[in-house]
Design a protein around this motif. Sequence first.
Motif, PDB file in Angstrom:
ATOM      1  N   ARG B  47      -5.164  -2.108   8.127  1.00 50.01           N
ATOM      2  CA  ARG B  47      -6.777  -2.530   8.324  1.00 50.01           C
ATOM      3  C   ARG B  47      -7.588  -1.520   7.801  1.00 50.01           C
ATOM      4  NH1 ARG B  47      -7.573  -7.368  10.796  1.00 50.01           N
ATOM      5  NH2 ARG B  47      -9.700  -6.399  11.678  1.00 50.01           N
ATOM      6  N   ALA B  50      -7.523  -1.621   3.942  1.00 46.81           N
ATOM      7  CA  ALA B  50      -8.028  -2.822   3.700  1.00 46.81           C
ATOM      8  C   ALA B  50      -9.635  -2.737   3.934  1.00 46.81           C
ATOM      9  CB  ALA B  50      -7.603  -4.168   4.359  1.00 46.81           C
ATOM     10  N   LEU B  52     -11.100  -3.368   6.825  1.00 47.68           N
ATOM     11  CA  LEU B  52     -11.385  -4.141   8.005  1.00 47.68           C
ATOM     12  C   LEU B  52     -11.571  -3.446   8.917  1.00 47.68           C
ATOM     13  CD1 LEU B  52      -8.866  -7.052   7.047  1.00 47.68           C
ATOM     14  CD2 LEU B  52     -11.434  -7.062   6.704  1.00 47.68           C
ATOM     15  N   PRO B  72     -14.611  -4.092   2.075  1.00 47.80           N
ATOM     16  CA  PRO B  72     -13.415  -4.788   1.728  1.00 47.80           C
ATOM     17  C   PRO B  72     -13.526  -5.358   0.305  1.00 47.80           C
ATOM     18  CG  PRO B  72     -13.707  -5.343   3.934  1.00 47.80           C
ATOM     19  CD  PRO B  72     -14.986  -4.700   3.304  1.00 47.80           C
ATOM     20  N   LEU B  77      -8.479  -4.928  -3.685  1.00 48.05           N
ATOM     21  CA  LEU B  77      -7.146  -5.058  -3.230  1.00 48.05           C
ATOM     22  C   LEU B  77      -6.990  -6.748  -2.659  1.00 48.05           C
ATOM     23  CD1 LEU B  77      -7.959  -4.645  -0.124  1.00 48.05           C
ATOM     24  CD2 LEU B  77      -7.204  -2.352  -0.526  1.00 48.05           C
TER      25      LEU B  77
END
Lengths: 281, 334
Positions: B47, B50, B52, B72, B77
Amino acid sequence: MRGRALPYLLVAPAVIFLTVLFFVPLVQTIALAFETRTGFGLGNFLRMEDDLNFHDAVVNTFRFVGLAVPLQLAAAMGMAMMLRHLGRGRDLVLWIWTIPLGLSDLAAGLVWLALLNDRGYIASLLFHLGLVAEPQSWLTYETPIALFAAVVIAEFWRATAIVVVILVAGLQLVPKEYAEAASVFGASPWRIFTRITLPLMKPSIQSALILRTVLAFEAFAVVIAIGGRNFPVLVSEAYNWQNFNQEPSVAAAYAVVVMCLSLLATVVWLWLLKTPAEQRA
Amino acid sequence: MAGITIDGVRKSFGATTALEAVNLEIADHEFVALLGPSGCGKTTLLRIIAGLETQTAGRVLIGGRDISALPPRARGLAMVFQNYAVFPHLRVRENIAFGLRMHGADSARIARQVTRTAGLLRLEPLLDRYPAQLSGGQRQRVAVARALAVEPAVLLMDEPLSNLDALLRLDMRAELKEVLREAGTTTIYVTHDQTEAMGLADRIAVLHAGRIEQIGTPSEIYHHPATRFVGGFVGSPPMNFLARDGRLLGIRPEDLDIVATGDGLPFRVNVVEPLGAQTLLTGIAEGHLVRVALNGEHHVPPGAELHIRPRPERIRWMDATTGRAIPPGTEPSP
């Protein structure tokens, strides 16, 4: 035998309650509305429509519903989204926001009357600060826009919290993963809101709109407290015909009109915002 | 070029530390699995990559570019979520097209990519359905198609198969491997299932308590575990450990042979599990719980007293206090 009867016995109190206190008066009201001296007909509706205040009441009611409900929905949506991003103190904020829900609508109307009338807190404050030459009055027939605004503000203050509560509950049913997925796939916060959150909230937005629209068509105490006879709406006219004109059948005609509008609004929201089962979260 | 560099990434939630200064280098086109038990920090690390989750310290670089501060959406990605997170109000077609639409792709490219990825994942007949009308396996394929449609430089997968039943998981694993090999995307795959990690990944990073215990090819991880934890976590059944004056003798269940009485260690069989290809014996040797995996044709009654001997070339020595592997050449004799 007892086993079979039990479900009906358990439902009976609610059925009796609804029949005696809702269904019977409803039928009586409808009957009363169509009853004239010569039998049944549209006489009461014609008298209602002939009255001077009828046109104003219709316009005011629709303007009030048309402004207050969208404002409340937009604000409540913003408040619910803000709450979602709050960590600690979230419950406290929600609790403070819902305080107006605990007040009766007449009390809420009187609070705003005390704030806004010509000897009210706001007028006095402006006068003492020297910003106005003399205490202003905003709640008269000479200042229709200010009066209308005051009614909308009071109703907004009083009843937005219930929309917030419904939307917060609805938002909790939408997993955060959808917004996370959208952000990973390139959606900006605004697009996540419009493309993902808003569509997934449709069922709770629908509930909130039905509830608020029906109640806004029936708004009475706040309107009477602030607007008195200067801001007639359909429900306050029903009250006037019943109490001042002693004409229950014309009042019943108003009640039937309000009921039809509420039903119509409900049907419209059910149809406009329907979510087929296969598209639910 | 989409190599990934995890540079000293640390994460703490209040007083608890989820990740302790993790360093990891992933080459372009490489498939790396983050393997570990629940709570080891593997999902947190994914995460953070990412965007997040925000790391407490450290940097993440993709293709040499520091993306630590980017949201993000700007990281270029794609991700497959554990619960798929397939948008329920959009048809399969729109779900697959979502990433491309958000990136402003033209409609010709969107149509082309939807057709291509739907074909790749055998979703053509389902394009006009809503996710609620799909099975779990189909929804999972939509989630993968949505990720591949944007032709990402980096693909992140968070336990994508864990919600599928065992048979479907096996199918999807093979399918995923084929699809991802063709796509050639740099992939980070989080799982707690060592079979998945071994079957799919070029390299595995085993995580434990917020730390990387070992990084290596599946074969290195299996045959040369760097720590006692890795030996005990990877492999089903896991490695056996016997105490030998301050050291631990690690031996895989399939590397123990049944020998004639008087030769090897006495082993009392408590449980016999005939698993088909293997027969698994669980019993006690030298006071330790030991598992022995035999060829499936063996028949041993429970309660039997046998003798077992580890194959000397398969023995892995560990330090009993640190749990770390002792390098070859310095180990004692069994």
